[in-house]
Scaffold this motif. Sequence first.
Motif, PDB file in Angstrom:
ATOM      1  N   ALA A 147       0.920  -1.303   0.192  1.00  0.00           N
ATOM      2  CA  ALA A 147       0.155  -0.037   0.112  1.00  0.00           C
ATOM      3  C   ALA A 147       0.838   1.388   0.056  1.00  0.00           C
ATOM      4  CB  ALA A 147      -0.928   0.019   1.148  1.00  0.00           C
ATOM      5  N   GLY A 148       2.046   1.028   0.264  1.00  0.00           N
ATOM      6  CA  GLY A 148       2.997   2.436   0.597  1.00  0.00           C
ATOM      7  C   GLY A 148       3.454   3.133  -0.624  1.00  0.00           C
ATOM      8  N   ALA A 149       3.412   2.399  -1.723  1.00  0.00           N
ATOM      9  CA  ALA A 149       3.724   2.987  -3.089  1.00  0.00           C
ATOM     10  C   ALA A 149       2.763   4.323  -3.425  1.00  0.00           C
ATOM     11  CB  ALA A 149       3.918   2.225  -4.184  1.00  0.00           C
ATOM     12  N   GLU A 150       1.448   3.998  -3.322  1.00  0.00           N
ATOM     13  CA  GLU A 150       0.530   5.100  -3.672  1.00  0.00           C
ATOM     14  C   GLU A 150       0.855   6.328  -2.803  1.00  0.00           C
ATOM     15  OE1 GLU A 150      -3.669   4.982  -5.077  1.00  0.00           O
ATOM     16  OE2 GLU A 150      -3.629   5.929  -3.115  1.00  0.00           O
ATOM     17  N   PRO A 151       0.728   6.251  -1.597  1.00  0.00           N
ATOM     18  CA  PRO A 151       0.838   7.583  -0.704  1.00  0.00           C
ATOM     19  C   PRO A 151       2.060   8.382  -1.095  1.00  0.00           C
ATOM     20  CG  PRO A 151       0.798   5.661   0.654  1.00  0.00           C
ATOM     21  CD  PRO A 151       0.408   5.229  -0.694  1.00  0.00           C
ATOM     22  N   LEU A 152       3.233   7.589  -1.087  1.00  0.00           N
ATOM     23  CA  LEU A 152       4.482   8.205  -1.427  1.00  0.00           C
ATOM     24  C   LEU A 152       4.539   8.973  -2.721  1.00  0.00           C
ATOM     25  CD1 LEU A 152       6.745   5.237  -0.314  1.00  0.00           C
ATOM     26  CD2 LEU A 152       6.405   7.468   0.987  1.00  0.00           C
ATOM     27  N   LEU A 153       3.842   8.381  -3.755  1.00  0.00           N
ATOM     28  CA  LEU A 153       4.030   8.801  -5.061  1.00  0.00           C
ATOM     29  C   LEU A 153       3.165  10.210  -5.222  1.00  0.00           C
ATOM     30  CD1 LEU A 153       3.967   6.064  -7.724  1.00  0.00           C
ATOM     31  CD2 LEU A 153       5.400   8.031  -7.585  1.00  0.00           C
ATOM     32  N   ALA A 154       1.931   9.945  -4.454  1.00  0.00           N
ATOM     33  CA  ALA A 154       0.828  11.049  -4.403  1.00  0.00           C
ATOM     34  C   ALA A 154       1.271  12.222  -3.720  1.00  0.00           C
ATOM     35  CB  ALA A 154      -0.348  10.406  -3.614  1.00  0.00           C
ATOM     36  N   ALA A 155       2.046  11.981  -2.696  1.00  0.00           N
ATOM     37  CA  ALA A 155       2.553  12.988  -1.934  1.00  0.00           C
ATOM     38  C   ALA A 155       3.694  13.885  -2.946  1.00  0.00           C
ATOM     39  CB  ALA A 155       3.247  12.632  -0.453  1.00  0.00           C
ATOM     40  N   ALA A 156       4.474  13.060  -3.636  1.00  0.00           N
ATOM     41  CA  ALA A 156       5.355  13.449  -4.377  1.00  0.00           C
ATOM     42  C   ALA A 156       4.783  14.436  -5.507  1.00  0.00           C
ATOM     43  CB  ALA A 156       6.199  12.475  -4.940  1.00  0.00           C
ATOM     44  N   VAL A 157       3.534  13.891  -5.987  1.00  0.00           N
ATOM     45  CA  VAL A 157       2.841  14.827  -7.020  1.00  0.00           C
ATOM     46  C   VAL A 157       2.371  16.159  -6.507  1.00  0.00           C
ATOM     47  CG1 VAL A 157       0.667  14.769  -8.191  1.00  0.00           C
ATOM     48  CG2 VAL A 157       1.976  12.955  -8.178  1.00  0.00           C
ATOM     49  N   THR A 158       1.926  16.058  -5.235  1.00  0.00           N
ATOM     50  CA  THR A 158       1.519  17.271  -4.432  1.00  0.00           C
ATOM     51  C   THR A 158       2.681  18.024  -4.451  1.00  0.00           C
ATOM     52  OG1 THR A 158      -0.227  16.039  -3.422  1.00  0.00           O
ATOM     53  CG2 THR A 158       0.211  18.430  -2.305  1.00  0.00           C
ATOM     54  N   VAL A 159       3.627  17.745  -4.149  1.00  0.00           N
ATOM     55  CA  VAL A 159       5.055  18.502  -3.455  1.00  0.00           C
ATOM     56  C   VAL A 159       5.500  19.413  -4.954  1.00  0.00           C
ATOM     57  CG1 VAL A 159       7.405  18.607  -3.008  1.00  0.00           C
ATOM     58  CG2 VAL A 159       5.771  17.416  -1.589  1.00  0.00           C
TER      59      VAL A 159
END
Lengths: 313, 672
Positions: free
Chosen positions: B94-106
Motif C-alpha cells: 500500500a505504501g507506493a501510492e501515498p509516497l507517489l501521491a505526496a510527491a505529486v502534491t509537492v
Amino acid sequence: MLGYLTRRLALAVVTVLVAVLISFLLVHATDGSPGAIVLGPGATPAEIAAKNAELGWDRPLVTQFLDYLGHLLRGDLGTSIIDSRDIGADLAARLPVTGFIALFATVLSGLVGVFLGVTAAVRGGRFGTFITSSSGVALSLPVFWVGILIVYVLSIQLGWLPATGYVDFADSPIDWAKGLLLPVLALTVGGAAIVARTANAGMRDALQAEHIRTLRAVGTPAWRIRYVHALRSTSVPVISVLGIQFIALFGGSVIIENLFALPGLGQASQAAVSSHDFPALIGVVIVATVVVVLTNLLLDLVVAALDPKVRTA
Amino acid sequence: MSVLPLDAADDASTQVAPPSSRRRLLPAALRRPGPLLAVGWLLLVVLLSFTAPLWRPYEVNDQDLANRLSLPSGAHWLGTDPLGRDLLSRIFTAGAEPLLAAAVTVAVAFGIGIPLALIAAERGRRVEQVISRCTEMLMALPSTIILLAVIGVIGVRTYVVMAVLGVLISAAVYRIMLGVAQSVRQRLYVDAARVNGLGSLRVNTVHVLPAMATVIAVQAAQLFGIAILINAGLAFLGFGPAEPVPSWGIMIQDASGHVYDAPWLMVPTGVVLALTVVAANVLADALAGKVAHVTAPARSRRPAPVRVADAAPADPAAVLEVRHLTVSVDDGPQLVSDVSFTVAPGRVLGLVGESGCGKTMTARSLLGLLPDGVSVSGGQVLWQGRDLAGLTEKQANGVRGREIAMISQEPMVALDPMFSIAYQLIGPIRRFRGVGRFEARQIAAQLLRQVGIVDADRVLKSHPHQLSGGMAQRVCIALALTGEPQLLIADEPTTALDVTVQAEILSLLRALVRDTGLSVVVVSHDLGVVADICDDVVVMYAGQVVESGRTAPVLDDAAHPYTMALLGANPHVPDGAPMPTRLASIAGTVPAPGSWPTGCRFAGRCQFTQAECTVPFPALPAHGDGTVLCTRVHEVHDAGVSWHAERAGAELPPAAGARHAAEPTPTAGASR
C-alpha cells in the motif's frame, strides 16, 4: 485602521464569491450529470436528459449561475438531488456540531499548547528539548489514528467515556459534552503540539529581544518580564496559529466525525461526495468558505488589537 | 486530515543560506542521529514499498482464514487482518501510492509556487500585489472541503486529486518563497550579476534559486509529510483505492472497527504511517537547523564567588570602585582581565577602545547583566560598601534601576514595541516610588520634560515605533531616571543616532550630571564623545586597562602607544589644511579573547615593540592619579617620540572598512 478593515472586508466578500464560482464551475463545467445520478445506472439517455431539464441543468451556464446567486442571496442553498431535503436547513442544523468541536479543540489546544511551549522556553534544558521534540512527533500523527488510540485507552481500557454516540444538547447537556470530549481530545493532540511549537519559538525570540535587557536594567521582576512582556509579544503568532488551527480543524472534522459518528458538516460533506449530490457539495463549500472568511476577519481584528504596529498603521 | 500550516511564521525556516555554504550545510545538518534515522527510515519505506511485489511473503489477498486477526507470529511478522491477510505484505504494497501521491502534491505546489514567487520578486510591486491578492484568496478557501468537492465531481482519481491539493497549497508555498526571493534579490551579489548583464532566467537559476535551496528543502519535506497524511485521510474516508486493494487509510479504518476485539490491528499500519510523517518532519527540522539550538536559557547559575577578603577600605571619595575585575566565558577564555577604576560622585567616566576590547562586558558586569554563559570570575565591584559581583540575582535586581541604571546602544529596539510609553514608565515609577497610577503618570510626564521632551502627553500615549531615534533615546534616559539612581551606565548612547541628535543627547547627559549630581559611566569608541563629556577616561585594549586618568591630560599628552594610535586615527583636519585622500587607521586587529599574548597585548600592532614587551609587567602611575600599562613608557612617552599615523587601508572612513564590521575604529569625532 478603517481602511485596513474595509480592504479585509472586501477581500472576504470576493473570496466567498470566488468559492461560489469555483464550486459551481466544478460541478457544471465538468461532465457532471445529476440526471444520471438520480436515475441510477439503468436509465436511458433520453430519461437522463429529461431529468436534467427538469432540474434546470439544460439552461445556459450564466443563467444558471445568476439564478443560483439570486437564491443564495436570499439564503436558499437549494435542495438535494438525492433526497430533496432543504440543504440550507440541513447544514444549519449540522453547523453547531462541527463548530463546537472545532471551537473546543482550538481553545484546548491554545491552553495546553501555550502552557507547554512557554514552560519549555522558560525552563529550557532537557525539559525544553523534550517538549519541542515530542510536539514534533505529536503534530505528525494522523488524527484518525490518534482518535482510535484515545478510544482504546480512555473508553475501552479505562472505561471513562462512551466511545461514540452523539446526544443533542437540548436532550442532555452533560451527555452532549461527554460525546464531544473524545473527538475534541483527539484533535487537541496535534493542535496543542503546533501551538506549543509556535509559543516556544515566539517566547524564546521574545526573551532574547533587546528590550528585555532594558527591562532587566530597571529591575523588573522576572515573572513580569516573562508573563507580561514576553508573553504579550508571543501572543501575536500564537493567535494567528490558533486561527489557522480553527480553520484546519473545521475542515478536518470530516475524519473525526466519521470516526465518532457525529452528525456534523463533515459527515454531510462525506455523504454528498459519496452520493455525488452536487447542490449539497456546493452548499458545503460555501458554508465552509464563509466560516473560514469570518474566522480570518476575526483574526485580523484580534491581531490589530494586540499589535500596536498594526493598530496605528 | 487537518491541513497543517506550513511554518510561515517560522523565521528559522526562512533564513537564507548563501550559496557557498550550501554544499557543506546539507550533510552537516543531517549528521546527527535523529535526522540520520529519519533519512534511513524514509529510504527504507521507499525501497520496501516500491519493491514489495518482489519480496512480500504473501500475495495481498491471500487469506489465512485459520489465523484471522492474529498477533505477530513466525508466519505473519506483523500479524493478520480480519480476513487473515498478511499485514506486512499489505502495508508495504500500500505504501507506493501515498509516497507517489505526496510527491505529486509537492511537485505541483512548488512547480507553481516558486515561479510565481520569482516573477513577483523580479517584476516589482504591481505584479507582486496582483499575485499576492490572488494567493491570499486561494489560501482563504477551505482546502479540505474543496478537495472533497473535487472528488465528488470527478470521482476517486488519486493523482489528479493530489495535484489539485498541490494547486491549493501552492499559495502558501508562494508566500514563503516570495519572502526568501525578495531578500535574496536585495543582496549585493545578485545586484552585481544584474548589472553585469546576466539575463533574468540566469540570474534566477544561478543566484536566486540556489540561495533558496535550504528553504525549499525544508518546506518540501514538511509538505511531503502533510500530503501523506491527507492521502491517508482520504483513503480512511473511503476516497482511496477500493477494496481489496490495500491502502493505509482503509487499513486503519478497518482497525477502528476492531478496536474492541483486536486492538493490535491498529498498531502496524498506524506506526508505519506515523513514522513516515514524523521522519519527514524531523528531516525538515534538521534542514532548518532548529532542534539543535535548544539551549538552556537564562538560569542564573552564578558560581558562588570564592574571594579573598580585601582588607583595603573602600575609597571614601568614590561611589563605585571596580577592583581587579575579571570576566570570563564559563569554562572559557577571559574577556576582561584585572580591570580597576573608580567613579567619583557627579563625575563622568569614559570607557574607550576598539570593538572587542571588553568595554561593554565591563559595563554590563556592573549591573550583573552579562550575557548567558559569561560571568564575573574574579575581582570586586564595590558599591556603597557592597560587592555587586557577589550578589545573588535577586539582590542584584534590587540594585538595578534603583541605584544603578543603564541606557543602551540601540534606542529603537530598547523599548518594548507592544506597550505604550506611559505603560513602560509607570510600571517602574510605581515600583520605585510607591505611588498610585495617577501620580505615577504625572511623574512620568515630568521626567519626559526633564529629558527635553516638550509634548510629554503625546509621547506618553505613543508606542515605540512612533518615535524617532533621538526621542526614543530620551525616553530611555527618562526610564533610567525613574528610580532616581546615583549612577548611570550609558553603553554607546549616541552611536545609533543622527549626527545632530548625538550632540543633543550628549548635552542632555551633561545637564543631568550638573543638575542632579548623577555619576555616569560612558562606553564609547568615539574619542570625540569622551573629550566632550568625560571628566575621567579609561582606555581599554584586549580586556585590559592600558591607560587611565583625567581626560584632559590623557588626550593631550597620551602616554600609551595605543592611546596615541587612537588619537592618530583622528580624522580631524586642521583649518586650512588639505583634506587627506586616505584616512588613518591602526594596522592589524584586536586579538580575540583566548589568544592574548603574554606581556603587552598591543605589542603585535605597536610601532615601538621590543623584546622586553613580551614579558609581563605592572601598570605604572601616570597623569597624577592615573595609570599606564607600558613597560617602555619612559623611552617612548618621556622622550617625546610620536606615533606615526599610517595612511593605510581603504579610502573610506574606518567605519566602513572591512576590518571592523561591527563597530568602527575609534576616531575622534569621525562620526559626529
